[in-house]
Write a protein that holds these residues in place. Sequence first.
Motif, PDB file in Angstrom:
ATOM      1  N   GLY A  49     -11.676  -3.082  -9.586  1.00  0.00           N
ATOM      2  CA  GLY A  49     -12.678  -2.725 -10.601  1.00  0.00           C
ATOM      3  C   GLY A  49     -13.572  -1.609 -10.122  1.00  0.00           C
ATOM      4  O   GLY A  49     -13.113  -0.647  -9.506  1.00  0.00           O
ATOM      5  N   SER A  50     -14.857  -1.771 -10.373  1.00  0.00           N
ATOM      6  CA  SER A  50     -15.782  -0.705  -9.996  1.00  0.00           C
ATOM      7  C   SER A  50     -16.449  -1.063  -8.674  1.00  0.00           C
ATOM      8  O   SER A  50     -17.158  -2.062  -8.583  1.00  0.00           O
ATOM      9  N   ILE A  51     -16.181  -0.250  -7.696  1.00  0.00           N
ATOM     10  CA  ILE A  51     -16.783  -0.444  -6.376  1.00  0.00           C
ATOM     11  C   ILE A  51     -17.885   0.593  -6.206  1.00  0.00           C
ATOM     12  O   ILE A  51     -17.660   1.782  -6.422  1.00  0.00           O
TER      13      ILE A  51
ATOM     14  N   GLY B  47     -13.772  -7.595   1.658  1.00  0.00           N
ATOM     15  CA  GLY B  47     -12.591  -7.322   0.846  1.00  0.00           C
ATOM     16  C   GLY B  47     -11.712  -6.265   1.476  1.00  0.00           C
ATOM     17  O   GLY B  47     -12.167  -5.408   2.231  1.00  0.00           O
ATOM     18  N   LEU B  48     -10.403  -6.334   1.171  1.00  0.00           N
ATOM     19  CA  LEU B  48      -9.454  -5.334   1.649  1.00  0.00           C
ATOM     20  C   LEU B  48      -8.783  -4.717   0.419  1.00  0.00           C
ATOM     21  O   LEU B  48      -8.190  -5.427  -0.399  1.00  0.00           O
ATOM     22  N   LEU B  49      -8.865  -3.407   0.303  1.00  0.00           N
ATOM     23  CA  LEU B  49      -8.268  -2.728  -0.843  1.00  0.00           C
ATOM     24  C   LEU B  49      -6.774  -2.536  -0.619  1.00  0.00           C
ATOM     25  O   LEU B  49      -6.355  -1.989   0.414  1.00  0.00           O
ATOM     26  N   VAL B  50      -5.962  -2.989  -1.562  1.00  0.00           N
ATOM     27  CA  VAL B  50      -4.519  -2.791  -1.472  1.00  0.00           C
ATOM     28  C   VAL B  50      -4.015  -2.352  -2.844  1.00  0.00           C
ATOM     29  O   VAL B  50      -4.713  -2.508  -3.848  1.00  0.00           O
ATOM     30  N   ASP B  51      -2.807  -1.805  -2.884  1.00  0.00           N
ATOM     31  CA  ASP B  51      -2.295  -1.304  -4.161  1.00  0.00           C
ATOM     32  C   ASP B  51      -1.919  -2.442  -5.100  1.00  0.00           C
ATOM     33  O   ASP B  51      -2.289  -2.449  -6.264  1.00  0.00           O
ATOM     34  N   SER B  52      -1.141  -3.388  -4.595  1.00  0.00           N
ATOM     35  CA  SER B  52      -0.743  -4.506  -5.447  1.00  0.00           C
ATOM     36  C   SER B  52      -0.370  -5.701  -4.571  1.00  0.00           C
ATOM     37  O   SER B  52      -0.019  -5.539  -3.407  1.00  0.00           O
ATOM     38  N   VAL B  53      -0.468  -6.888  -5.158  1.00  0.00           N
ATOM     39  CA  VAL B  53      -0.143  -8.120  -4.443  1.00  0.00           C
ATOM     40  C   VAL B  53       1.058  -8.773  -5.110  1.00  0.00           C
ATOM     41  O   VAL B  53       1.084  -8.940  -6.329  1.00  0.00           O
ATOM     42  N   PHE B  54       2.059  -9.113  -4.323  1.00  0.00           N
ATOM     43  CA  PHE B  54       3.256  -9.726  -4.891  1.00  0.00           C
ATOM     44  C   PHE B  54       3.134 -11.237  -4.993  1.00  0.00           C
ATOM     45  O   PHE B  54       3.580 -11.837  -5.934  1.00  0.00           O
ATOM     46  N   GLY B  55       2.565 -11.867  -3.988  1.00  0.00           N
ATOM     47  CA  GLY B  55       2.446 -13.314  -4.036  1.00  0.00           C
ATOM     48  C   GLY B  55       2.651 -13.945  -2.674  1.00  0.00           C
ATOM     49  O   GLY B  55       2.636 -13.276  -1.642  1.00  0.00           O
ATOM     50  N   LEU B  56       2.844 -15.243  -2.708  1.00  0.00           N
ATOM     51  CA  LEU B  56       2.958 -16.000  -1.465  1.00  0.00           C
ATOM     52  C   LEU B  56       4.400 -15.991  -0.944  1.00  0.00           C
ATOM     53  O   LEU B  56       5.333 -16.114  -1.724  1.00  0.00           O
ATOM     54  N   VAL B  57       4.539 -15.865   0.335  1.00  0.00           N
ATOM     55  CA  VAL B  57       5.854 -16.024   0.964  1.00  0.00           C
ATOM     56  C   VAL B  57       5.659 -16.860   2.221  1.00  0.00           C
ATOM     57  O   VAL B  57       4.570 -16.890   2.793  1.00  0.00           O
TER      58      VAL B  57
ATOM     59  N   LEU C  99      -1.040   4.914  -3.687  1.00  0.00           N
ATOM     60  CA  LEU C  99      -0.496   5.571  -4.863  1.00  0.00           C
ATOM     61  C   LEU C  99      -1.309   5.257  -6.119  1.00  0.00           C
ATOM     62  O   LEU C  99      -0.988   5.704  -7.203  1.00  0.00           O
ATOM     63  N   LYS C 100      -2.352   4.495  -5.960  1.00  0.00           N
ATOM     64  CA  LYS C 100      -3.136   4.090  -7.126  1.00  0.00           C
ATOM     65  C   LYS C 100      -4.584   4.536  -6.971  1.00  0.00           C
ATOM     66  O   LYS C 100      -5.074   4.713  -5.857  1.00  0.00           O
ATOM     67  N   SER C 101      -5.248   4.672  -8.132  1.00  0.00           N
ATOM     68  CA  SER C 101      -6.680   4.932  -8.080  1.00  0.00           C
ATOM     69  C   SER C 101      -7.378   3.635  -7.675  1.00  0.00           C
ATOM     70  O   SER C 101      -6.830   2.533  -7.839  1.00  0.00           O
ATOM     71  N   ILE C 102      -8.593   3.767  -7.173  1.00  0.00           N
ATOM     72  CA  ILE C 102      -9.292   2.585  -6.673  1.00  0.00           C
ATOM     73  C   ILE C 102      -9.501   1.558  -7.778  1.00  0.00           C
ATOM     74  O   ILE C 102      -9.385   0.361  -7.567  1.00  0.00           O
ATOM     75  N   GLU C 103      -9.760   2.047  -9.004  1.00  0.00           N
ATOM     76  CA  GLU C 103     -10.034   1.126 -10.111  1.00  0.00           C
ATOM     77  C   GLU C 103      -8.836   0.221 -10.394  1.00  0.00           C
ATOM     78  O   GLU C 103      -8.998  -0.910 -10.845  1.00  0.00           O
TER      79      GLU C 103
ATOM     80  N   ILE D 137       0.877  -1.169   0.000  1.00  0.00           N
ATOM     81  CA  ILE D 137       0.000   0.000   0.000  1.00  0.00           C
ATOM     82  C   ILE D 137       0.909   1.213   0.000  1.00  0.00           C
ATOM     83  O   ILE D 137       1.710   1.389   0.927  1.00  0.00           O
ATOM     84  N   GLY D 138       0.787   2.041  -1.015  1.00  0.00           N
ATOM     85  CA  GLY D 138       1.723   3.154  -1.131  1.00  0.00           C
ATOM     86  C   GLY D 138       3.135   2.620  -1.253  1.00  0.00           C
ATOM     87  O   GLY D 138       3.426   1.775  -2.097  1.00  0.00           O
TER      88      GLY D 138
END
Lengths: 177, 633
Positions: A53-55, A110-120, A91-95, A34-35
Amino acid sequence: MLEKFHDQSTECQVGHGCEQAGRKDELHFLRFRIGRQELLISVEPVVQVSNAGSISAFPGNPRFFQGLFVTRGDEVTAVVNLADLLGLTSLKSIESQCCLVVMCGGERFGLLVDSVFGLVCYASSSLENSHNDLFGSCVPVVSGVVKDSESVLPVIDVKAIFKAVFREEKKYDHTEH
Amino acid sequence: MSDEFKGLRDSEIEAWERCAQQYQFAYAFIRLRYGGQERDWINSFGELALERYTEHRSLFVFFSDLEISFVTKILDQNVRTLNKDRAALEVLIGAWCQNHADKIEHLKLEPKVVNVPVEGLITQDLKSDIEFFSSTVAEDEVNYCELYQHGITNFSLALHTAAAELSNVEASKTILDCICALLNVAAQQGCVSLYHYLHEVQKMANEVRSEDLLFDIRGIERLRDCLTSIKTTVSDLFPNSEIARTGCGLPFFNGTKHNSSGFDDASLLSINSAKIFNSHLPKLCGHLRIEALAVRDFANVFDGMEVDQEFTRRYASTAGRLERYSDALQDLTNELSTVSLSSILERCLSKPFFSRASALLPLCCKFEGDEVRIPRNACSMIHELFECLYQFLNRFPDSLDFVQFCEAPLNITLRQSTSDFTFSIDGSHDFEHWQIFVRIVREQMKDIRSQANFIVKDQSSFGLLLRFPFESVTSQNLLVESAGERLALSVRTLMETGRVDVQRVQKIGSKRFVPFRDGVIPLVSLGQILKFDQNKKTNTLVADIENQNSQLCPQWLEFVIAKNSNNLIAFEVDSVLGQREMVVREVSKIVPKFSGLLGVSVLEDERVSMVLDVTQLITSDELSRGDYARKVS
């Protein structure tokens, strides 16, 4: 939606200490951002990762609550703005954000996040508890931190989010706002 | 105990226990030969095997054909502690391997080896076995049960876990190859079944679109059960009655032999398709999703490992295929969910079978209506009522004439409120009978989250009030856009829509008013009341404004007028999109409550639309304090 998750998970890796650890000592997380802040969430409650997408906004603009969106399976799911909750700036728009759909207390949200990297995965000894003062958040939702060789990653507690956002906001009414 | 296993038991178990502890993955080959005198040993051995399995979740046990029934019994007894799907897989694979014992003969030696090398856990022979198994399945298109398909995925997961834990890359690769082969088996099986289902369901979907098929098979099944019971009861009561003689229409349900019932071959075929759809498709849809997720997880987890990229690609491809099928089936499910009950009943009424059973129809005929369309799940509600009738009759066979009861004037009226749908049934039967009937109905309706209340009107007239959940019906709503959000307003609460030149909007202090007929009515912004972000105006509106006028301010203002008792108020909206029939769903209990929100509906573009009762917005404190609403004279 899941394709995106797959694409974004190219950084999926085995965390330090995991190779030597036995199965029972491992902790599996989803790593996301996030950010500029990278965070972890236990993979167990996560049931789906999709584009936000569209919330649709919810009437009354309740605190921390972004709105409703349709997840796979045609289910209408409530979305929490995790950035607001943690006092971070996205740093991103919601869409263009991602949504981690989690199950907690028999409820799906749901939890809004900027991006997901993967499993660790990390050895359980890497986890240190109680670091709620990491963020300027008024809601304690960080259950601990995982110390990597490169960074310190806060671990988000889904139960605490559920309790803080939905239990307390349940009686929300726009007339009281 | 046979000679073959004498003295091997303890060392065998110890060997595999060590393997399991060392590698957390053990591959055991256990052959059981049992007779009457060996049963105790088998029992204890079975328990030990299960214990190991439960502990390590990776003990792979082969059984012979003869032992399957015995093992199944043990598994059934331990169903709580054992993953049943995985157990079923092991039994099945074990059975298959027994048929190819020559291929796995070498495995008999393995348990004797204490220090099994990692590479030896999954041998090339096992790999070839599984590949052979895969090709056999593909050639023969064997129709294995869904449990088995699911079991393969689960077993693959266990293998995957084992592979992930092994530091030896070569051994991991061998295991991964095995997983691939197993998954191909699962995918192959899934696809064979899927094509069949898709074909049937597409056929049904076409019939739904053409309105040739308008019946829910679950309703048919339930109705059949109900009618079977009624027929039995009525036959006892009135052996010479029409219903007893004709079988209450039951021949229709018993296959094509009784085509004289009035249903043509196409209808029967449709009903068979519906049966397949209702009993298998949703389950299959769910299984596909689970498998797709599991496969996608594999691909994600192994993406960062030193394994062949081809492996990851195959996973991604399989997952994509499963997801696509799942989506397609979901679309068809959605397509079928809009069948209207009134059409179903119309269709049914034209059939001889239903005309014979028309005595039952007073209960449901008033469901027909122009304004209300009831989706498929409402069928079950009606058949609950049928069932109630049956139980009522079954309990009081002597006190009530069946036909007289069913043909009695049960007046059903439909009232739609903004929060739910209410049906009231009035009758003039014996009070005690009604009381019992209501109790039965109430019990039945608990399952469908509905309520049944008994109403006493006078000494000879009683009524039954049935309240169905709002989400079970569709309703007419006006779709509007406000602050970039699409909102559905219940048409029952609206008077009319309109647009006015912004120049004609009058301002008094901070309040605004629009001219309406001979006076003015207060104007409030819907988006503002709902606290939406006012900057999220739609692009279309902005474009509209720019086209119409180069000025910055819009020329026209659109609004909807709502009325609650004597209050009129105009709600400003960005645009009115038109009237729609919508399936209204209940909002999740965890979301904040908002007075005026009836539910939500999913639009065709997969966006969520809030369904609002604007009359509740009028009476809300905020508006009342502002004294917005104009009193209607």
